[in-house]
Write a protein that holds these residues in place. Sequence first.
Motif, PDB file in Angstrom:
ATOM      1  N   LYS A 122       0.830  -1.202   0.000  1.00 48.45           N
ATOM      2  CA  LYS A 122       0.000   0.000   0.000  1.00 48.45           C
ATOM      3  C   LYS A 122       0.871   1.260   0.000  1.00 48.45           C
ATOM      4  O   LYS A 122       0.627   2.200  -0.765  1.00 48.45           O
ATOM      5  CB  LYS A 122      -0.906  -0.024   1.232  1.00 48.45           C
ATOM      6  N   GLU A 123       1.910   1.274   0.834  1.00 47.46           N
ATOM      7  CA  GLU A 123       2.808   2.428   0.886  1.00 47.46           C
ATOM      8  C   GLU A 123       3.594   2.578  -0.412  1.00 47.46           C
ATOM      9  O   GLU A 123       3.840   3.701  -0.878  1.00 47.46           O
ATOM     10  CB  GLU A 123       3.763   2.296   2.078  1.00 47.46           C
ATOM     11  N   ALA A 124       3.983   1.461  -1.008  1.00 50.94           N
ATOM     12  CA  ALA A 124       4.711   1.515  -2.284  1.00 50.94           C
ATOM     13  C   ALA A 124       3.808   2.072  -3.379  1.00 50.94           C
ATOM     14  O   ALA A 124       4.262   2.848  -4.232  1.00 50.94           O
ATOM     15  CB  ALA A 124       5.219   0.143  -2.659  1.00 50.94           C
ATOM     16  N   GLN A 125       2.531   1.714  -3.364  1.00 43.16           N
ATOM     17  CA  GLN A 125       1.586   2.240  -4.351  1.00 43.16           C
ATOM     18  C   GLN A 125       1.425   3.747  -4.196  1.00 43.16           C
ATOM     19  O   GLN A 125       1.341   4.465  -5.190  1.00 43.16           O
ATOM     20  CB  GLN A 125       0.207   1.579  -4.199  1.00 43.16           C
TER      21      GLN A 125
ATOM     22  N   TYR B  26       5.101   5.340  -5.145  1.00 39.45           N
ATOM     23  CA  TYR B  26       5.555   5.123  -6.527  1.00 39.45           C
ATOM     24  C   TYR B  26       4.399   4.561  -7.355  1.00 39.45           C
ATOM     25  O   TYR B  26       4.373   3.365  -7.699  1.00 39.45           O
ATOM     26  CB  TYR B  26       6.728   4.145  -6.560  1.00 39.45           C
ATOM     27  N   PRO B  27       3.436   5.380  -7.719  1.00 39.36           N
ATOM     28  CA  PRO B  27       2.261   4.864  -8.432  1.00 39.36           C
ATOM     29  C   PRO B  27       2.599   4.266  -9.808  1.00 39.36           C
ATOM     30  O   PRO B  27       2.021   3.243 -10.193  1.00 39.36           O
ATOM     31  CB  PRO B  27       1.334   6.075  -8.567  1.00 39.36           C
TER      32      PRO B  27
ATOM     33  N   SER C 241       3.197  -0.880 -12.909  1.00 42.32           N
ATOM     34  CA  SER C 241       4.015  -1.777 -13.736  1.00 42.32           C
ATOM     35  C   SER C 241       4.216  -3.120 -13.021  1.00 42.32           C
ATOM     36  O   SER C 241       4.137  -4.182 -13.642  1.00 42.32           O
ATOM     37  CB  SER C 241       5.375  -1.155 -14.036  1.00 42.32           C
ATOM     38  N   TYR C 242       4.464  -3.033 -11.738  1.00 43.12           N
ATOM     39  CA  TYR C 242       4.651  -4.252 -10.932  1.00 43.12           C
ATOM     40  C   TYR C 242       3.376  -5.099 -10.941  1.00 43.12           C
ATOM     41  O   TYR C 242       3.437  -6.309 -11.123  1.00 43.12           O
ATOM     42  CB  TYR C 242       5.034  -3.879  -9.495  1.00 43.12           C
ATOM     43  N   GLN C 243       2.233  -4.439 -10.778  1.00 45.91           N
ATOM     44  CA  GLN C 243       0.964  -5.178 -10.776  1.00 45.91           C
ATOM     45  C   GLN C 243       0.713  -5.849 -12.132  1.00 45.91           C
ATOM     46  O   GLN C 243       0.204  -6.966 -12.197  1.00 45.91           O
ATOM     47  CB  GLN C 243      -0.207  -4.244 -10.414  1.00 45.91           C
TER      48      GLN C 243
END
Length: 143
Positions: free
Chosen positions: A111-114, A117-118, A123-125
């Motif tokens: 959640k914090e990474a989203q 770094y949206p 890209s990760y998702q």
Amino acid sequence: MDSKQQKALLQSVRASLLKVQELEQTVGEFSGDQQLLDVQLNNLIASLKDLQSKQSACSGTEVPVDVLRALDAGGNPDIATLDLFTQSLQENQATKGKIQALSQLRDNLSKEAQEAYPDASSSYQALKAAPAQTEQKSGDSKP
């Protein structure tokens, strides 16, 4: 182990223990009567041979090492088994708590990474979803 085999085995164990007790008493009160000692030793040997012949009745039985240690120390096997069960339950609960804590940590970090770094997160998702889609497609094509 059926009931008859269990009763026969229990009777043999009791008989062997009685022979050990008789021998212990004879040795404790030994007055030099070697013949009596020999007779009781032979009776014990016969009793142990009988017990050995009935060992197949409990061939599939497994006893935890901790229970055997408790027995060697003079403890009650029922209490030792209960202690092992309680210990296993506590360890299981502790492990479950650790798993839940790690899962919560992963969710919070994600959640914090989203939020931080949206673009990288999207890209990760997408990369994370790609192998799942590939597996579904390959699973659909299998006969």
